[in-house]
Design an enzyme around this catalytic site. Sequence first.
Site, PDB file in Angstrom:
ATOM      1  N   LEU A 159       5.179  29.015  26.352  1.00  0.00           N
ATOM      2  CA  LEU A 159       6.503  28.646  26.827  1.00  0.00           C
ATOM      3  C   LEU A 159       7.511  29.297  25.891  1.00  0.00           C
ATOM      4  O   LEU A 159       7.245  29.440  24.695  1.00  0.00           O
ATOM      5  CB  LEU A 159       6.696  27.122  26.797  1.00  0.00           C
ATOM      6  CG  LEU A 159       5.819  26.276  27.718  1.00  0.00           C
ATOM      7  CD1 LEU A 159       6.132  24.792  27.501  1.00  0.00           C
ATOM      8  CD2 LEU A 159       6.024  26.649  29.177  1.00  0.00           C
ATOM      9  N   ASP A 160       8.667  29.668  26.429  1.00  0.00           N
ATOM     10  CA  ASP A 160       9.714  30.224  25.579  1.00  0.00           C
ATOM     11  C   ASP A 160      10.138  29.195  24.536  1.00  0.00           C
ATOM     12  O   ASP A 160       9.995  27.985  24.732  1.00  0.00           O
ATOM     13  CB  ASP A 160      10.921  30.625  26.418  1.00  0.00           C
ATOM     14  CG  ASP A 160      10.604  31.739  27.404  1.00  0.00           C
ATOM     15  OD1 ASP A 160       9.636  32.481  27.162  1.00  0.00           O
ATOM     16  OD2 ASP A 160      11.326  31.837  28.413  1.00  0.00           O
ATOM     17  N   LYS A 161      10.692  29.664  23.462  1.00  0.00           N
ATOM     18  CA  LYS A 161      11.103  28.793  22.364  1.00  0.00           C
ATOM     19  C   LYS A 161      11.947  27.620  22.849  1.00  0.00           C
ATOM     20  O   LYS A 161      11.718  26.467  22.461  1.00  0.00           O
ATOM     21  CB  LYS A 161      11.899  29.604  21.334  1.00  0.00           C
ATOM     22  CG  LYS A 161      12.500  28.777  20.207  1.00  0.00           C
ATOM     23  CD  LYS A 161      13.338  29.632  19.268  1.00  0.00           C
ATOM     24  CE  LYS A 161      13.994  28.787  18.189  1.00  0.00           C
ATOM     25  NZ  LYS A 161      14.845  29.601  17.275  1.00  0.00           N
ATOM     26  N   THR A 163      12.278  26.410  25.900  1.00  0.00           N
ATOM     27  CA  THR A 163      11.750  25.701  27.061  1.00  0.00           C
ATOM     28  C   THR A 163      10.877  24.559  26.566  1.00  0.00           C
ATOM     29  O   THR A 163      10.025  24.758  25.698  1.00  0.00           O
ATOM     30  CB  THR A 163      10.934  26.635  27.964  1.00  0.00           C
ATOM     31  OG1 THR A 163      11.777  27.682  28.456  1.00  0.00           O
ATOM     32  CG2 THR A 163      10.339  25.881  29.140  1.00  0.00           C
ATOM     33  N   ARG A 259      13.271  32.554  34.487  1.00  0.00           N
ATOM     34  CA  ARG A 259      14.619  32.943  34.084  1.00  0.00           C
ATOM     35  C   ARG A 259      15.027  34.263  34.752  1.00  0.00           C
ATOM     36  O   ARG A 259      16.156  34.409  35.236  1.00  0.00           O
ATOM     37  CB  ARG A 259      14.685  33.077  32.566  1.00  0.00           C
ATOM     38  CG  ARG A 259      14.324  31.777  31.840  1.00  0.00           C
ATOM     39  CD  ARG A 259      14.003  31.996  30.372  1.00  0.00           C
ATOM     40  NE  ARG A 259      15.173  32.430  29.621  1.00  0.00           N
ATOM     41  CZ  ARG A 259      15.114  32.838  28.352  1.00  0.00           C
ATOM     42  NH1 ARG A 259      13.937  32.889  27.717  1.00  0.00           N
ATOM     43  NH2 ARG A 259      16.207  33.201  27.722  1.00  0.00           N
TER      44      ARG A 259
END
Length: 336
Positions: A159-161, A163, A259
């Site tokens: 997961l993105d930082k 998120t 995104r």
Amino acid sequence: MSSALTDADADPRPDEVEPEDDASEIRTHAVTLDQHGERLDKLLTTLAPEFSRAHLQGLIADGRVLLEGKVSSSASTKVKAGWRVQVELVRPAQDQAFKPEDIPLNVVYEDEHVMVVDKPAGLVVHPAAGNWSGTLLNGILHRDPKAAALPRAGIVHRLDKDTSGLMVVGRTLEGVTGLMRDIASRVVSRKYLALVHGRLKFDEDSIEAPIGRDPKVRVRMAVVNSGKWAKTEISLVAYDQGIAAVRCTLHTGRTHQIRVHLMFRGHPLVSDELYGGRPALGMTRQALHAAHLAFKHPVTGEPLRFDSAPPDDFRQAWATIVGDDLLEDFSDDEVE
């Protein structure tokens, strides 16, 4: 300096090694006749050949090198025979990345082969430039030292930082292999909640567009013809104040996929500055939460399903648009 002046018996390697701790080491050396006139940074490559010249230049700039007891901050300084050189060798940050760190993890499920973590926003998943420590991987290694023997400590997706939400991690090679197989086969169900700008054209939308590196802004991804195929399904939950609350289902797992796909449709995530989102509803990070995860256990085949309530920032923003019906019902989700 002519070859006649070379000290044939001199050992050009460091003559003293004083280990301090796991992170640094002090080495001292007397400059030999055949090293007279060398640049300081070149000399250090002889003293510490395991490090790159660029890294050694950084140590000089950081004041970690002494010549005759005084700090030398210039890599181009010409050394003289007989001078005493001392360098504090600190390993590059990336060399220290795969180390256990006592980072609290919200583990919602764990058995011998798999672990499911509810990741907070702000936690980087895997060490990389700018974040060589303090990551989920470091926390996993602290919780389970055996993870050091697994590829990426068992991390099979990210997961993105900024998120938040659910991730599954393998705890054995069998678990990692099975999870990677199922993710590649697109039989792991991953559903997200998001807040985006603008009114969606359709209440239900399936976005199929290839994703690759943005040729103009290298830190971003973009829909590009040369990218990898990616598919995201979008369902409208509610719309108010120029913002739509949506449910997203991933069919692939490309970097920044939700995104990028939503920006591609003209609906960037709230507060996602990288992709054109504006702050709103009190959100200071991208409004994206991994709310649901379902998969078959990679070893036993048992169906496993998990739901995650969003953190407070997302919860409050979502409730502003949706009302009291905060979470979507994922109970009908089937694992293939």
